[in-house]
Design an enzyme around this catalytic site. Structure first.
Site, PDB file in Angstrom:
ATOM      1  N   HIS A   1       0.591  -1.163  -0.195  1.00 56.70           N
ATOM      2  CA  HIS A   1      -0.074  -0.263   0.117  1.00 56.70           C
ATOM      3  C   HIS A   1       1.179   1.394  -0.091  1.00 56.70           C
ATOM      4  O   HIS A   1       0.441   2.532  -0.098  1.00 56.70           O
ATOM      5  CB  HIS A   1      -0.719  -0.047   1.000  1.00 56.70           C
ATOM      6  CG  HIS A   1      -2.431  -1.232   1.747  1.00 56.70           C
ATOM      7  ND1 HIS A   1      -2.690  -0.952   0.086  1.00 56.70           N
ATOM      8  CD2 HIS A   1      -2.464  -1.673   2.382  1.00 56.70           C
ATOM      9  CE1 HIS A   1      -3.858  -2.299   0.187  1.00 56.70           C
ATOM     10  NE2 HIS A   1      -3.474  -2.716   1.799  1.00 56.70           N
TER      11      HIS A   1
ATOM     12  N   ASP B   1      -4.884 -12.548   4.142  1.00 54.41           N
ATOM     13  CA  ASP B   1      -6.232 -11.482   4.211  1.00 54.41           C
ATOM     14  C   ASP B   1      -7.513 -12.469   2.868  1.00 54.41           C
ATOM     15  O   ASP B   1      -8.651 -11.959   3.499  1.00 54.41           O
ATOM     16  CB  ASP B   1      -6.502 -10.465   4.443  1.00 54.41           C
ATOM     17  CG  ASP B   1      -5.100 -10.123   3.216  1.00 54.41           C
ATOM     18  OD1 ASP B   1      -5.132 -10.229   2.452  1.00 54.41           O
ATOM     19  OD2 ASP B   1      -4.925  -8.323   3.631  1.00 54.41           O
TER      20      ASP B   1
ATOM     21  N   HIS C   1      -6.238  -6.800  -0.780  1.00 53.32           N
ATOM     22  CA  HIS C   1      -5.963  -5.569  -1.115  1.00 53.32           C
ATOM     23  C   HIS C   1      -5.627  -5.070  -2.260  1.00 53.32           C
ATOM     24  O   HIS C   1      -4.551  -6.140  -2.901  1.00 53.32           O
ATOM     25  CB  HIS C   1      -5.684  -4.680   0.604  1.00 53.32           C
ATOM     26  CG  HIS C   1      -6.912  -4.990   1.639  1.00 53.32           C
ATOM     27  ND1 HIS C   1      -6.334  -6.410   2.683  1.00 53.32           N
ATOM     28  CD2 HIS C   1      -8.141  -4.637   2.433  1.00 53.32           C
ATOM     29  CE1 HIS C   1      -7.020  -5.928   3.114  1.00 53.32           C
ATOM     30  NE2 HIS C   1      -8.136  -5.159   3.675  1.00 53.32           N
TER      31      HIS C   1
ATOM     32  N   ASP D   1      -2.972 -10.820  -2.605  1.00 54.10           N
ATOM     33  CA  ASP D   1      -3.366 -10.416  -1.042  1.00 54.10           C
ATOM     34  C   ASP D   1      -5.041  -9.630  -1.424  1.00 54.10           C
ATOM     35  O   ASP D   1      -5.278  -8.763  -2.626  1.00 54.10           O
ATOM     36  CB  ASP D   1      -2.742  -8.278  -0.228  1.00 54.10           C
ATOM     37  CG  ASP D   1      -3.230  -8.495   1.089  1.00 54.10           C
ATOM     38  OD1 ASP D   1      -2.115  -8.835   1.801  1.00 54.10           O
ATOM     39  OD2 ASP D   1      -3.758  -7.512   0.649  1.00 54.10           O
TER      40      ASP D   1
HETATM   41  N1  Q9C Z   1     -12.949  -1.019   6.523  1.00 54.78           N
HETATM   42  C1  Q9C Z   1      -2.811  -4.969   4.122  1.00 54.78           C
HETATM   43  O1  Q9C Z   1      -3.370  -6.218   4.130  1.00 54.78           O
HETATM   44  N2  Q9C Z   1      -7.951  -1.050   6.950  1.00 54.78           N
HETATM   45  N3  Q9C Z   1      -3.217  -3.967   4.651  1.00 54.78           N
HETATM   46  C2  Q9C Z   1      -8.913  -1.209   5.978  1.00 54.78           C
HETATM   47  C3  Q9C Z   1     -11.801  -1.122   5.844  1.00 54.78           C
HETATM   48  C4  Q9C Z   1      -6.750  -0.923   6.878  1.00 54.78           C
HETATM   49  C5  Q9C Z   1      -4.677  -4.115   5.188  1.00 54.78           C
HETATM   50  C6  Q9C Z   1     -10.053  -0.086   6.641  1.00 54.78           C
HETATM   51  C7  Q9C Z   1      -6.536  -2.566   6.113  1.00 54.78           C
HETATM   52  C8  Q9C Z   1      -4.956  -1.997   5.634  1.00 54.78           C
HETATM   53  C9  Q9C Z   1      -0.894  -5.239   4.084  1.00 54.78           C
HETATM   54 ZN    ZN Z   2      -4.427  -7.012   2.640  1.00 59.52          ZN
END
Ligand code: Q9C
Ligand code: ZN
Length: 396
Positions: free
Chosen positions: A194, A332, A247, A245
């Site tokens: 990210h 995830d 995301h 991932d």
């Molecule tokens: N409403 C990784 O998996 N918060 N980052 C999300 C959703 C942050 C995920 C909130 C999620 C970060 C590396």
């Molecule tokens: Zn993630």
């Protein structure tokens, strides 16, 4: 009949990555960040009692950077990591990361054991904003969300994490080894995908995949053949980044968006965090047009649906004829993950890994791969999910 010994994965870990431990705003609550040191502890527990090989790397503390005491000749210095990171991250951002906690601490704005968090972010305006003088505002200027708190250890753990990616590349390219490993797994934490050139976010502070690309493109250039790279980057070795991932890896996409020497492909939850990127219409720009591939997948999808997109991704990577594969691996996507919404089970990771390795490495030309850990937040299932993935990756 004797059973064939399962092949071993070389897994890199650095205890310094465990020092970073922060908070995040999730919904209306400020809670201990789900991206915690316990994730790695759990993985270490499972892998140390497996047939895989765990190797501990000890990155030097930037505060005690004693060059007169080279305990480990393969150990990179802070400055060599920063050199590589500066290919993809702005100098002011790196300076901010290294100094903001101390700045707040000295001004009495944060407790020694708590976290610096942003409170105001740049917003659309007719001008390009410049770095604010205010020390609160500066945190928001260099972040895009509130899941990237900065503690006294964040910078050090971030460098140690990036260093694991560098060590992975070095070992894959080791000229002194007659049989260098073909795949290495680096237990990178904090994760990286990210983080873009100048912003932390989504638990990420430095883009480990981007650092691995820089390191690979630098180190794989044959010594003594100082090729002058033309402006359109011809002559650079080609790297494919497969981001698995849950995301979208907005940071990695952003860093390589106009770079044809890096093919970025991501399968991720549609309309999920980080929300403003990840659409299929984002295909790259300039020379990089066509080398960014987003494959958003509906939430609640099972592995069957995921596998279809994985096939598409692998076809595209195969056509690209990459020299080097980086897998941004997040767990995830797991059915029980608090931040993910796919229905992927433990046994699916074996199938996923086997598919990737067979199609790209066994049946096609890629003979080097670096797997970097991104997300995955069900701590008591992380170990078995990873072992399942590694089982599928076995060489045959
Ligand atoms: N409403 C990784 O998996 N918060 N980052 C999300 C959703 C942050 C995920 C909130 C999620 C970060 C590396
Ligand atoms: Zn993630």
């Amino acid at each position: 009949m004797s059973a064939v010994a399962p092949s071993t994965m070389l897994i890199l870990h650095d205890p310094s990555t465990l020092l970073h431990s922060t908070v995040e705003l999730l919904g209306a609550k400020l809670i201990p960040a789900l991206e915690s040191p316990e994730r790695i502890t759990a993985i270490l527990e499972s892998t140390s009692s497996s047939h895989h090989t765990l190797r501990t790397i000890n990155f030097k503390d930037p505060n005690t950077n004693d060059t007169t005491n080279p305990t480990n000749s393969t150990n990179a210095t802070t400055s060599s990591i920063l050199d590589l990171l500066s290919n993809t991250h702005s100098q002011p951002y790196l300076t901010h990361l290294s100094s903001i906690f101390q700045t707040w601490l000295s001004a009495g704005l944060v407790e020694p054991n708590s976290s610096v968090l942003p409170e105001c972010f740049p917003f659309p305006a007719p001008h390009k904003p410049s770095e604010p003088k205010d020390v609160y505002a500066r945190v928001g200027y260099y972040a895009f969300d509130m899941s990237s708190g900065i503690t006294s250890s964040t910078y050090f753990s971030t460098l140690a994490s990036a260093n694991l990616a560098l060590e992975g590349v070095k070992l894959l390219l080791a000229p002194d080894s007659s049989s260098p490993p073909r795949t290495i797994l680096a237990l990178t934490r904090p994760p990286g995908h990210h983080c873009d050139g100048a912003r932390a976010g989504g638990y990420c502070y430095a883009n480990n995949a981007a650092l691995a690309v820089s390191a690979y493109q630098q180190l794989s250039t044959p010594a003594g053949h100082d090729q002058v790279l033309s402006a359109d980057r011809k002559g650079k070795p080609k790297v494919a980044i497969l981001d698995l991932d849950f995301h979208h890896g907005n940071g990695t996409q952003s860093i390589f968006y106009s770079d044809p020497s890096v093919l970025y492909i991501s399968i991720h939850g549609e309309d999920e965090f980080p929300y403003y990127t990840g659409a299929a219409s984002e295909t790259g720009s300039g020379d990089g047009r066509g080398f960014n591939v987003n494959l958003p997948l509906k939430t609640d999808s099972s592995y069957a649906a995921y596998a279809k997109l994985l096939d598409t991704a692998l076809d595209r990577i195969k056509d690209y004829e990459a020299d080097f594969l980086i897998v941004s691996l997040g767990f995830d996507t797991f059915e029980l993950d608090p931040l993910g919404k796919f229905k992927i089970g433990t046994e699916d990771y074996e199938t996923m890994a086997r598919t990737v390795r067979h199609r790209l490495m066994r049946d096609n030309g890629i003979n080097k791969a670096l797997i970097l850990l991104e997300g995955g937040y069900v701590i008591d299932r992380l170990g078995e999910n990873l072992l399942s993935f590694l089982k599928g990756w076995e060489e045959d």
